[in-house]
Enzyme design. Structure first.
Site, mmCIF file in Angstrom:
data_model
loop_
_atom_site.group_PDB
_atom_site.id
_atom_site.type_symbol
_atom_site.label_atom_id
_atom_site.label_comp_id
_atom_site.label_asym_id
_atom_site.label_seq_id
_atom_site.Cartn_x
_atom_site.Cartn_y
_atom_site.Cartn_z
ATOM 1 N N TRP A 89 -35.813 -1.023 -9.529
ATOM 2 C CA TRP A 89 -37.149 -0.488 -9.294
ATOM 3 C C TRP A 89 -37.182 0.729 -8.390
ATOM 4 O O TRP A 89 -38.215 1.369 -8.249
ATOM 5 C CB TRP A 89 -38.023 -1.574 -8.662
ATOM 6 C CG TRP A 89 -37.298 -2.352 -7.587
ATOM 7 C CD1 TRP A 89 -36.689 -3.578 -7.743
ATOM 8 C CD2 TRP A 89 -37.048 -1.971 -6.218
ATOM 9 N NE1 TRP A 89 -36.080 -3.971 -6.563
ATOM 10 C CE2 TRP A 89 -36.286 -2.999 -5.610
ATOM 11 C CE3 TRP A 89 -37.396 -0.856 -5.452
ATOM 12 C CZ2 TRP A 89 -35.864 -2.951 -4.285
ATOM 13 C CZ3 TRP A 89 -36.970 -0.802 -4.122
ATOM 14 C CH2 TRP A 89 -36.214 -1.841 -3.559
ATOM 15 N N GLU A 98 -38.716 -5.882 -12.898
ATOM 16 C CA GLU A 98 -39.990 -6.613 -12.842
ATOM 17 C C GLU A 98 -41.041 -5.840 -12.044
ATOM 18 O O GLU A 98 -42.215 -5.833 -12.389
ATOM 19 C CB GLU A 98 -39.812 -7.976 -12.149
ATOM 20 C CG GLU A 98 -38.932 -8.971 -12.855
ATOM 21 C CD GLU A 98 -37.463 -8.835 -12.504
ATOM 22 O OE1 GLU A 98 -36.942 -7.701 -12.425
ATOM 23 O OE2 GLU A 98 -36.818 -9.878 -12.315
ATOM 24 N N VAL A 110 -25.267 -6.175 -5.684
ATOM 25 C CA VAL A 110 -23.880 -6.606 -5.890
ATOM 26 C C VAL A 110 -23.858 -7.980 -6.555
ATOM 27 O O VAL A 110 -23.077 -8.221 -7.488
ATOM 28 C CB VAL A 110 -23.132 -6.652 -4.536
ATOM 29 C CG1 VAL A 110 -21.722 -7.206 -4.707
ATOM 30 C CG2 VAL A 110 -23.085 -5.269 -3.904
ATOM 31 N N THR A 116 -26.073 -9.505 -8.552
ATOM 32 C CA THR A 116 -26.411 -9.442 -9.976
ATOM 33 C C THR A 116 -25.313 -8.705 -10.745
ATOM 34 O O THR A 116 -24.962 -9.099 -11.867
ATOM 35 C CB THR A 116 -27.790 -8.786 -10.170
ATOM 36 O OG1 THR A 116 -28.757 -9.550 -9.437
ATOM 37 C CG2 THR A 116 -28.199 -8.752 -11.622
ATOM 38 N N LEU A 154 -15.550 -9.562 -23.416
ATOM 39 C CA LEU A 154 -14.605 -8.444 -23.265
ATOM 40 C C LEU A 154 -15.236 -7.105 -23.628
ATOM 41 O O LEU A 154 -14.685 -6.330 -24.409
ATOM 42 C CB LEU A 154 -13.344 -8.685 -24.101
ATOM 43 C CG LEU A 154 -12.384 -9.709 -23.527
ATOM 44 C CD1 LEU A 154 -11.250 -9.985 -24.513
ATOM 45 C CD2 LEU A 154 -11.790 -9.229 -22.207
ATOM 46 N N GLU A 185 -23.431 0.252 -10.991
ATOM 47 C CA GLU A 185 -23.781 1.056 -9.814
ATOM 48 C C GLU A 185 -24.433 0.099 -8.836
ATOM 49 O O GLU A 185 -25.576 -0.318 -9.037
ATOM 50 C CB GLU A 185 -24.771 2.156 -10.191
ATOM 51 C CG GLU A 185 -24.211 3.218 -11.090
ATOM 52 C CD GLU A 185 -23.113 4.034 -10.445
ATOM 53 O OE1 GLU A 185 -23.022 4.064 -9.199
ATOM 54 O OE2 GLU A 185 -22.330 4.637 -11.191
ATOM 55 N N GLY A 202 -24.526 -1.484 -4.494
ATOM 56 C CA GLY A 202 -25.113 -1.038 -3.232
ATOM 57 C C GLY A 202 -24.268 -0.059 -2.456
ATOM 58 O O GLY A 202 -23.263 0.458 -2.934
ATOM 59 N N GLU A 234 -26.457 -4.301 3.271
ATOM 60 C CA GLU A 234 -27.409 -3.318 2.740
ATOM 61 C C GLU A 234 -28.826 -3.814 3.011
ATOM 62 O O GLU A 234 -29.214 -4.883 2.541
ATOM 63 C CB GLU A 234 -27.190 -3.131 1.243
ATOM 64 C CG GLU A 234 -28.062 -2.028 0.684
ATOM 65 C CD GLU A 234 -27.841 -1.785 -0.804
ATOM 66 O OE1 GLU A 234 -27.938 -2.734 -1.591
ATOM 67 O OE2 GLU A 234 -27.574 -0.623 -1.169
ATOM 68 N N LYS A 287 -14.906 0.198 -4.135
ATOM 69 C CA LYS A 287 -15.096 -1.101 -3.472
ATOM 70 C C LYS A 287 -16.340 -1.806 -4.052
ATOM 71 O O LYS A 287 -16.588 -1.720 -5.258
ATOM 72 C CB LYS A 287 -15.168 -0.921 -1.946
ATOM 73 C CG LYS A 287 -13.929 -0.223 -1.373
ATOM 74 C CD LYS A 287 -13.799 -0.431 0.123
ATOM 75 C CE LYS A 287 -14.260 0.743 0.927
ATOM 76 N NZ LYS A 287 -14.043 0.628 2.366
ATOM 77 N N GLY A 298 -19.262 -0.484 -6.874
ATOM 78 C CA GLY A 298 -19.358 -0.526 -8.335
ATOM 79 C C GLY A 298 -18.149 -0.047 -9.099
ATOM 80 O O GLY A 298 -17.069 0.156 -8.555
HETATM 81 P P1 NAI Z 1 -31.309 -7.125 -8.741
HETATM 82 O O1 NAI Z 1 -29.934 -6.567 -8.854
HETATM 83 O O2 NAI Z 1 -31.439 -8.597 -8.777
HETATM 84 O O3 NAI Z 1 -32.235 -6.521 -9.902
HETATM 85 C C1 NAI Z 1 -31.928 -5.317 -10.609
HETATM 86 C C2 NAI Z 1 -32.185 -5.533 -12.103
HETATM 87 O O4 NAI Z 1 -31.343 -6.579 -12.585
HETATM 88 C C3 NAI Z 1 -33.616 -5.959 -12.431
HETATM 89 O O5 NAI Z 1 -33.998 -5.369 -13.658
HETATM 90 C C4 NAI Z 1 -33.484 -7.465 -12.607
HETATM 91 O O6 NAI Z 1 -34.461 -8.014 -13.429
HETATM 92 C C5 NAI Z 1 -32.117 -7.557 -13.262
HETATM 93 N N1 NAI Z 1 -31.467 -8.878 -13.114
HETATM 94 C C6 NAI Z 1 -31.570 -9.747 -12.074
HETATM 95 N N2 NAI Z 1 -30.822 -10.837 -12.306
HETATM 96 C C7 NAI Z 1 -30.241 -10.671 -13.526
HETATM 97 C C8 NAI Z 1 -29.352 -11.451 -14.317
HETATM 98 N N3 NAI Z 1 -28.916 -12.644 -13.902
HETATM 99 N N4 NAI Z 1 -28.944 -10.968 -15.503
HETATM 100 C C9 NAI Z 1 -29.355 -9.755 -15.927
HETATM 101 N N5 NAI Z 1 -30.201 -8.961 -15.229
HETATM 102 C C10 NAI Z 1 -30.641 -9.418 -14.039
HETATM 103 O O7 NAI Z 1 -31.940 -6.498 -7.419
HETATM 104 P P2 NAI Z 1 -33.313 -6.906 -6.668
HETATM 105 O O8 NAI Z 1 -33.467 -8.395 -6.694
HETATM 106 O O9 NAI Z 1 -34.408 -6.066 -7.220
HETATM 107 O O10 NAI Z 1 -33.030 -6.395 -5.194
HETATM 108 C C11 NAI Z 1 -32.193 -7.138 -4.303
HETATM 109 C C12 NAI Z 1 -31.348 -6.194 -3.474
HETATM 110 O O11 NAI Z 1 -30.471 -5.470 -4.305
HETATM 111 C C13 NAI Z 1 -32.113 -5.114 -2.721
HETATM 112 O O12 NAI Z 1 -32.614 -5.573 -1.516
HETATM 113 C C14 NAI Z 1 -31.060 -4.067 -2.529
HETATM 114 O O13 NAI Z 1 -30.253 -4.363 -1.414
HETATM 115 C C15 NAI Z 1 -30.223 -4.173 -3.787
HETATM 116 N N6 NAI Z 1 -30.585 -3.156 -4.790
HETATM 117 C C16 NAI Z 1 -29.760 -2.072 -4.979
HETATM 118 C C17 NAI Z 1 -30.110 -1.077 -5.875
HETATM 119 C C18 NAI Z 1 -29.259 0.125 -6.097
HETATM 120 O O14 NAI Z 1 -29.761 1.199 -6.378
HETATM 121 N N7 NAI Z 1 -27.943 0.023 -6.037
HETATM 122 C C19 NAI Z 1 -31.365 -1.115 -6.625
HETATM 123 C C20 NAI Z 1 -32.139 -2.326 -6.400
HETATM 124 C C21 NAI Z 1 -31.742 -3.281 -5.513
HETATM 125 MG MG MG Z 2 -32.618 -10.017 -7.709
#
Ligand code: NAI
Ligand code: MG
Length: 499
Positions: A166, A193, A244, A246, A258, A264, A266, A401, A471, A474
């Site tokens: 998001w 979401e 990380v 997810t 496979l 990408e 945190g 993070e 690391k 990603g």
């Molecule tokens: P998240 O990684 O859970 O969600 C990102 C996407 O993955 C969303 O579209 C979500 O619906 C989807 N997702 C969640 N669980 C899944 C699953 N089991 N299988 C397939 N898709 C799935 O991240 P969230 O809950 O929005 O944020 C949690 C933390 O993650 C944040 O506080 C932040 O630290 C980090 N984050 C890092 C991001 C980045 O740009 N690297 C972006 C968003 C969050």
């Molecule tokens: Mg999540």
């Protein structure tokens, strides 16, 4: 080109209602198979602005079937023709920058002037950039034997699943869709979401130009909608940006099939400020690097700032003054620099880290700027940016993070100590060093463990530069020609024996 081109709708509230409850599958907007929806909120006010369709496994099946069918014809087009159509999407998106910027601001709480409009313009640029790269899908010829022609060609993977977060929803989506399409793939996006509507609108705009079913947009819960997308046997590649945790779940599911993944994840990006640095520039770099205008919700956020002793106090004062001068307020107001945090859970997470820091002996929280006073923003998720001084690199605040407007300022004595601490992290996404000494700059560029190192500047992601971490940050690269070639194609080796 269809006769009736979509007209930009600059009223994001009206647009949010219009897009509510829809998925894009096979070129048509339709409700989820479940018939269910969930609310989408404006984090600056707490009001519901619309609803998103609650997609699930049945919608994934439909989307994969539509994508697989569309991909057959798409892959047969000349690659430059695919590029031409993707560039045409760039032009269509360009006509909708203001509209998309407003919708992003409304659903994410990111300020229009400093963030959301900029994001929408980068989306158009990404499509324009990749649109020009159709003829770069080159292979090689390999000298082997005079009577044999040996070569490699690049083939599309097929159907790509793209799961996006998001924080920069349409830009991160564009970074995945544009190269995947030019390479000859079809795409299914699973939007976050919290921010599904601008992504849906961007796909609706592209849908005027591209064949129906070539890309599809699903909204819904992570495990219930993203899960079946990753696991589907018709999906040959998954590209993900998010947490990380997810990322690891997705990697495990992909391992069962496979298939290749790009992750990408945190960051906890270090910024090293040497005493000889131009402090004005370094302070300005800390403001952009830490993405205070995005409420710090960035994977590259400069959330560990190492400042050499002699410059420390001046740096802290200057940074505090600069962030104090930023205006927090209604994301749609042109005067606003800093908007709201995306959601209640993310707000609670950020606040709990701030409390943790405040309770840590030796750490001092400098709260910057001021909460908005406007009555309609009373229930908004606003957080004053916090600079922690006296932080230690081994504290949880400096290791985990936070994804909020919170940075640690860590004092150091000598350069070696700064490099050692900067690299002492589970993450390795981005890093910067600020110094006038060329030798130090070059040495740090080599030694910093990160996918993206910058000296005396802090640019955000650029279309033509490859981007990705090491690391826990990603796997694989995004943006650039490299991402299209290495992450959205298979290389096939062909030997023709003419002997
Ligand atoms: P998240 O990684 O859970 O969600 C990102 C996407 O993955 C969303 O579209 C979500 O619906 C989807 N997702 C969640 N669980 C899944 C699953 N089991 N299988 C397939 N898709 C799935 O991240 P969230 O809950 O929005 O944020 C949690 C933390 O993650 C944040 O506080 C932040 O630290 C980090 N984050 C890092 C991001 C980045 O740009 N690297 C972006 C968003 C969050
Ligand atoms: Mg999540």
């Amino acid at each position: 080109m269809p006769q009736s081109r979509l007209q930009p709708n600059l009223d994001p509230h009206a647009l949010a209602r219009e897009l509510s409850g829809k998925l894009l599958i096979g070129g048509a907007l339709r409700p989820a198979a479940s018939g269910r929806t969930f609310p989408v909120e404006n984090p600056a006010t707490g009001e519901a602005i619309g609803a998103a369709a609650e997609g699930g496994a049945a919608d994934v099946d439909l989307a994969v079937a539509a994508a697989a069918e569309a991909q057959k014809g798409w892959a047969k087009l000349a690659s430059r023709e695919r590029g031409r159509l993707v560039a045409e999407c760039g032009r269509a998106l360009n006509d909708h920058i203001e509209e998309l910027g407003r919708l992003v601001a409304l659903e994410t709480g990111k300020a229009l002037r400093t963030e959301s409009r900029v994001e929408a313009s980068v989306v158009a640029d990404l499509f324009t950039y990749y649109g020009g790269l159709g003829s770069e899908l080159k292979g090689e010829t390999v000298p082997f034997r005079p009577d044999m022609l040996t070569m490699t060609i690049r083939e599309p993977i097929g159907v790509v699943g793209a799961i996006i977060p998001w924080n920069v929803p349409i830009m991160l989506m564009a970074m995945k869709i544009a190269p995947a399409l030019v390479a000859g793939n079809a795409v299914i996006v699973k939007a976050a979401e919290e921010a599904p509507l601008a992504a849906l609108r961007a796909c609706q705009i592209m849908n005027q130009v591209l064949p129906p079913g070539l890309f599809n947009l699903l909204t819904g819960d992570g495990p219930a909608c993203g899960g079946p997308l990753v696991a589907h046997k018709g999906v040959g590649k998954v590209t993900f940006t998010g947490s990380v945790e997810t990322g690891k779940i997705i990697y495990r599911t992909a391992a069962e099939k496979l298939i290749p993944v790009t992750l990408e994840l945190g960051g906890k990006s270090p910024m090293i400020v040497m005493a000889d640095a131009d402090l004005d520039k370094a302070v300005a770099g800390a403001v952009t690097g830490m993405r205070f205008t995005r409420q710090g919700q960035s994977c590259t956020a400069a959330s560990r700032i190492f400042v050499q002793e002699a410059a420390h106090d001046a740096f802290v004062d200057m940074l505090k003054a600069k962030v104090d001068a930023m205006k927090m307020g209604d994301p749609l107001d042109e005067a606003t620099d800093i908007g709201a945090i995306i959601s209640r859970p993310q707000y609670d997470k950020v606040m709990s880290y701030i409390r943790m820091g405040e309770e840590t002996p030796g750490m001092r929280a400098l709260r910057c700027s001021a909460l908005p006073q406007d009555g309609k923003l009373k229930r908004g998720l606003f957080v004053q940016p916090v600079l922690f001084t006296g932080a230690r690199n081994d504290s949880r605040i400096a290791r985990e993070e936070i994804f909020g407007p919170v940075t640690c300022i860590i004092k150091f004595r000598d350069y070696e100590e700064a490099i050692r601490q900067a690299n002492d992290s589970d993450y390795g996404l981005a890093a910067t060093i600020w110094t006038r000494d060329l030798k130090t700059a070059l040495d740090a560029s080599h030694r910093l463990e990160a996918g993206f190192v910058q000296v005396n500047q802090n640019l955000v992601v650029q279309s033509n530069l490859s981007y990705g971490g090491v690391k826990n940050s990603g796997l694989g690269k995004e943006a650039s020609l490299e991402s299209m070639l290495e992450h959205f194609t298979h290389k096939k080796t062909i030997i023709i024996n003419m002997g």
